[in-house]
Design a protein around this motif. Structure first.
Motif, PDB file in Angstrom:
ATOM      1  N   LEU A  20      -2.989   8.592   5.671  1.00  9.78           N
ATOM      2  CA  LEU A  20      -3.329   7.658   4.588  1.00  9.78           C
ATOM      3  C   LEU A  20      -2.707   8.089   3.264  1.00  9.78           C
ATOM      4  N   GLU A  21      -2.720   9.373   2.990  1.00  9.85           N
ATOM      5  CA  GLU A  21      -2.108   9.866   1.750  1.00  9.85           C
ATOM      6  C   GLU A  21      -0.603   9.634   1.762  1.00  9.85           C
ATOM      7  N   ALA A  22       0.014   9.771   2.926  1.00 15.01           N
ATOM      8  CA  ALA A  22       1.455   9.491   3.032  1.00 15.01           C
ATOM      9  C   ALA A  22       1.727   8.014   2.750  1.00 15.01           C
ATOM     10  N   GLN A  23       0.862   7.137   3.249  1.00 20.76           N
ATOM     11  CA  GLN A  23       1.039   5.705   2.998  1.00 20.76           C
ATOM     12  C   GLN A  23       0.872   5.395   1.515  1.00 20.76           C
TER      13      GLN A  23
ATOM     14  N   LEU B 178       7.808   3.395  -3.358  1.00 18.89           N
ATOM     15  CA  LEU B 178       8.603   2.212  -3.001  1.00 18.89           C
ATOM     16  C   LEU B 178       8.131   0.945  -3.704  1.00 18.89           C
ATOM     17  N   GLY B 179       6.887   0.935  -4.117  1.00 16.52           N
ATOM     18  CA  GLY B 179       6.256  -0.297  -4.580  1.00 16.52           C
ATOM     19  C   GLY B 179       5.664  -1.013  -3.382  1.00 16.52           C
ATOM     20  N   LEU B 180       4.601  -1.744  -3.609  1.00 14.49           N
ATOM     21  CA  LEU B 180       3.901  -2.401  -2.506  1.00 14.49           C
ATOM     22  C   LEU B 180       4.782  -3.391  -1.738  1.00 14.49           C
ATOM     23  N   PRO B 181       5.564  -4.259  -2.398  1.00 16.15           N
ATOM     24  CA  PRO B 181       6.378  -5.208  -1.626  1.00 16.15           C
ATOM     25  C   PRO B 181       7.375  -4.517  -0.683  1.00 16.15           C
ATOM     26  N   ASN B 182       8.047  -3.485  -1.163  1.00  5.77           N
ATOM     27  CA  ASN B 182       9.001  -2.775  -0.300  1.00  5.77           C
ATOM     28  C   ASN B 182       8.291  -2.049   0.838  1.00  5.77           C
ATOM     29  N   TYR B 183       7.148  -1.456   0.525  1.00  8.37           N
ATOM     30  CA  TYR B 183       6.352  -0.780   1.560  1.00  8.37           C
ATOM     31  C   TYR B 183       5.970  -1.774   2.657  1.00  8.37           C
TER      32      TYR B 183
ATOM     33  N   ILE C 274     -19.710  -1.038   5.034  1.00 11.10           N
ATOM     34  CA  ILE C 274     -18.322  -1.216   5.428  1.00 11.10           C
ATOM     35  C   ILE C 274     -17.563  -1.748   4.223  1.00 11.10           C
ATOM     36  N   SER C 275     -16.428  -1.120   3.920  1.00  8.37           N
ATOM     37  CA  SER C 275     -15.624  -1.502   2.751  1.00  8.37           C
ATOM     38  C   SER C 275     -14.305  -2.098   3.217  1.00  8.37           C
ATOM     39  N   ILE C 276     -14.251  -3.410   3.278  1.00  9.38           N
ATOM     40  CA  ILE C 276     -13.056  -4.114   3.726  1.00  9.38           C
ATOM     41  C   ILE C 276     -12.148  -4.344   2.525  1.00  9.38           C
ATOM     42  N   GLY C 277     -10.888  -3.956   2.670  1.00  8.90           N
ATOM     43  CA  GLY C 277      -9.899  -4.187   1.622  1.00  8.90           C
ATOM     44  C   GLY C 277      -9.270  -5.559   1.783  1.00  8.90           C
ATOM     45  N   VAL C 278      -9.115  -6.276   0.678  1.00  7.83           N
ATOM     46  CA  VAL C 278      -8.524  -7.614   0.754  1.00  7.83           C
ATOM     47  C   VAL C 278      -7.000  -7.561   0.718  1.00  7.83           C
ATOM     48  N   LYS C 279      -6.451  -6.403   0.370  1.00  8.37           N
ATOM     49  CA  LYS C 279      -5.000  -6.181   0.403  1.00  8.37           C
ATOM     50  C   LYS C 279      -4.758  -4.821   1.040  1.00  8.37           C
ATOM     51  N   VAL C 280      -3.558  -4.605   1.525  1.00  2.94           N
ATOM     52  CA  VAL C 280      -3.237  -3.374   2.247  1.00  2.94           C
ATOM     53  C   VAL C 280      -3.516  -2.136   1.408  1.00  2.94           C
ATOM     54  N   ASP C 281      -3.120  -2.140   0.140  1.00  2.00           N
ATOM     55  CA  ASP C 281      -3.349  -0.945  -0.669  1.00  2.00           C
ATOM     56  C   ASP C 281      -4.839  -0.678  -0.851  1.00  2.00           C
ATOM     57  N   ASN C 282      -5.652  -1.736  -0.937  1.00  2.67           N
ATOM     58  CA  ASN C 282      -7.108  -1.557  -1.003  1.00  2.67           C
ATOM     59  C   ASN C 282      -7.655  -1.017   0.317  1.00  2.67           C
TER      60      ASN C 282
END
Length: 155
Positions: A134-137, A144-149, A77-85
């Motif tokens: 996921l590709e759309a995200q 947009l950059g991560l903060p705006n997203y 299982i690969s848990i991302g520590v941030k949304v983009d991960n």
């Protein structure tokens, strides 16, 4: 109806993938809820529920083919520590699933198991829809950059 051992083994392999995805996506959804990203939570949780339905369909098919569903093992299982991960890890999981479902479809075509082939084709369409989301995200994060997203994911 006694099914082909190769098909049953492939179904169990796919089941293991689905059970892993459920766990990964539920953790990601809970993390997003904890961070206040309600839209992301809802979308990721819905994807996890899709994977639960896939697992149920695979279990039903394995039983129909007089096989034994194996549910006690998961892949890594690969848990991302941030949304983009999280999106990156989930994309990798979906890409792997798409490859595995295509392999399963090829196998069932070779062995003439059209019922299983149709099931795998139906699930494949869902997996393709998941990877498209996921590709759309990932595209939105890039544009947009991560903060705006992330601002868009509140509420």
């Amino acid at each position: 109806m006694k099914g082909n051992d190769q098909v049953i083994a492939k179904l169990n392999y796919l089941l293991k993938d689905e059970l892993t995805a459920i766990s990964q996506y539920m953790v990601h959804a809970a993390m997003c809820a904890n961070w206040g990203y309600a839209k992301l939570h809802d979308a990721i949780e819905a994807r996890a529920i899709d994977e639960m339905k896939h697992a149920e369909m695979l279990i039903d098919r394995i039983l129909y083919l007089e096989g034994e569903p194996f549910v006690s093992e998961l892949n890594k299982i690969s848990i991302g520590v941030k949304v983009d991960n999280q999106h990156k890890n989930d994309h990798e999981a979906e890409a792997g699933a798409i490859k595995a479902y295509n392999e399963g479809i090829r196998l069932t075509m070779e062995l003439g198991d059209n019922g299983t082939r149709e099931l795998l084709e139906d699930i494949l369409k869902d997996e393709e829809r998941h990877i498209d989301w996921l590709e759309a995200q990932q595209d939105q994060i890039g544009q947009l950059g991560l903060p705006n997203y992330l601002t868009e994911q509140l509420n």
